[in-house]
Design an enzyme around this catalytic site. Structure first.
Site, PDB file in Angstrom:
ATOM      1  N   TYR A  38       0.791  -1.230   0.000  1.00 51.27           N
ATOM      2  CA  TYR A  38       0.000   0.000   0.000  1.00 51.27           C
ATOM      3  C   TYR A  38       0.826   1.286   0.000  1.00 51.27           C
ATOM      4  CZ  TYR A  38      -3.614  -3.375   1.075  1.00 51.27           C
ATOM      5  OH  TYR A  38      -4.453  -4.449   1.019  1.00 51.27           O
ATOM      6  N   ASP A 102     -25.874  -5.384  -1.197  1.00 52.87           N
ATOM      7  CA  ASP A 102     -27.305  -5.091  -1.287  1.00 52.87           C
ATOM      8  C   ASP A 102     -27.596  -3.607  -1.064  1.00 52.87           C
ATOM      9  OD1 ASP A 102     -27.706  -7.772  -1.800  1.00 52.87           O
ATOM     10  OD2 ASP A 102     -28.490  -8.244   0.201  1.00 52.87           O
ATOM     11  N   SER A 117      -4.443  -2.252  -4.350  1.00 49.24           N
ATOM     12  CA  SER A 117      -3.636  -3.363  -4.861  1.00 49.24           C
ATOM     13  C   SER A 117      -4.434  -4.097  -5.939  1.00 49.24           C
ATOM     14  CB  SER A 117      -3.286  -4.330  -3.726  1.00 49.24           C
ATOM     15  OG  SER A 117      -4.449  -4.980  -3.247  1.00 49.24           O
ATOM     16  N   ARG A 122      -3.309 -11.424  -5.835  1.00 44.19           N
ATOM     17  CA  ARG A 122      -3.079 -11.675  -4.413  1.00 44.19           C
ATOM     18  C   ARG A 122      -3.675 -13.016  -4.009  1.00 44.19           C
ATOM     19  NH1 ARG A 122      -4.049  -6.669  -0.768  1.00 44.19           N
ATOM     20  NH2 ARG A 122      -2.790  -7.995   0.588  1.00 44.19           N
TER      21      ARG A 122
END
Length: 158
Positions: A38, A102, A117, A122
Site C-alpha cells: 500500500y 445489497d 492493490s 493476491r
C-alpha cells in the site's frame, strides 16, 4: 427558444455534482500497514489528494471511513438523494459482504469499487468481489491512483 434551451443546458452543466468516497476497514492505516503493498503515503495525504482531484473536476467530495460494516451500510443508504456517485474501497468486506452489496444495489447511485492493490494478483480469497456485480465499474492495482481513476470515471457517467 433554442437559445433559452442552450442557456438552460449550460446552467445545468454548471451544477456541481457531489460524490462520496467510502473507505472500509484498515484503510485508515495507510502508510503503516503492509507498506510493500500500500505504500508509505498516509491516509490523510491520500484523502487530501482525492478531494483535490475531485475539485479539479468541479466535483464536491466527501470522504468517509469506517471499520464497521453496519456503519458503511448506513452511510451508503444515507447517500441516496445526497450524492450523485460513490467510490468505495470496502477493503476485505468486498470479498464477502452481501449486506454492503445489497445496500449499493438498493440506492441506485453510480458506484465504482476500487482497490489500491491488484486483488487478482493476491491471495485466492481476495480475487472475488461480491460488490463488483452491482457497481458501474471496478478499478484495481493503481495504488492511490485507483481512487483518482474512479473519480474520473464517475464524472463521465453521472
Amino acid at each position: 427558444m433554442a437559445i433559452m434551451r442552450s442557456e438552460k443546458m449550460f446552467e445545468m452543466k454548471k451544477i456541481r455534482r457531489k460524490i462520496l468516497v467510502i473507505h472500509g476497514p484498515n484503510i485508515n492505516l495507510l502508510g503503516e500497514r503492509e507498506i510493500s503493498i500500500y505504500g508509505k503515503e498516509t491516509f490523510e495525504s491520500v484523502n487530501n489528494q482525492i478531494i483535490e482531484k475531485a475539485q479539479q473536476m468541479n466535483l464536491t467530495c466527501d470522504v468517509y471511513h469506517s471499520n464497521l460494516e453496519g456503519n458503511i451500510i448506513s452511510k451508503i443508504q444515507k447517500a441516496k438523494g445526497n450524492y450523485d456517485g460513490i467510490v468505495i474501497n470496502a477493503g476485505a468486506y468486498s470479498h464477502y459482504s452481501y449486506a454492503i452489496r445489497d445496500a449499493i444495489a438498493a440506492v441506485k447511485i453510480p458506484t465504482i469499487e476500487v482497490h489500491m492493490s491488484n486483488i487478482y494478483n493476491r491471495e485466492e480469497f481476495r480475487q472475488k468481489s461480491v460488490l463488483a456485480a452491482v457497481c458501474a465499474g471496478q478499478i484495481v492495482g493503481f495504488g492511490k491512483h485507483s481512487y483518482f481513476l474512479a473519480i474520473y470515471g464517475l464524472n463521465e457517467i453521472m
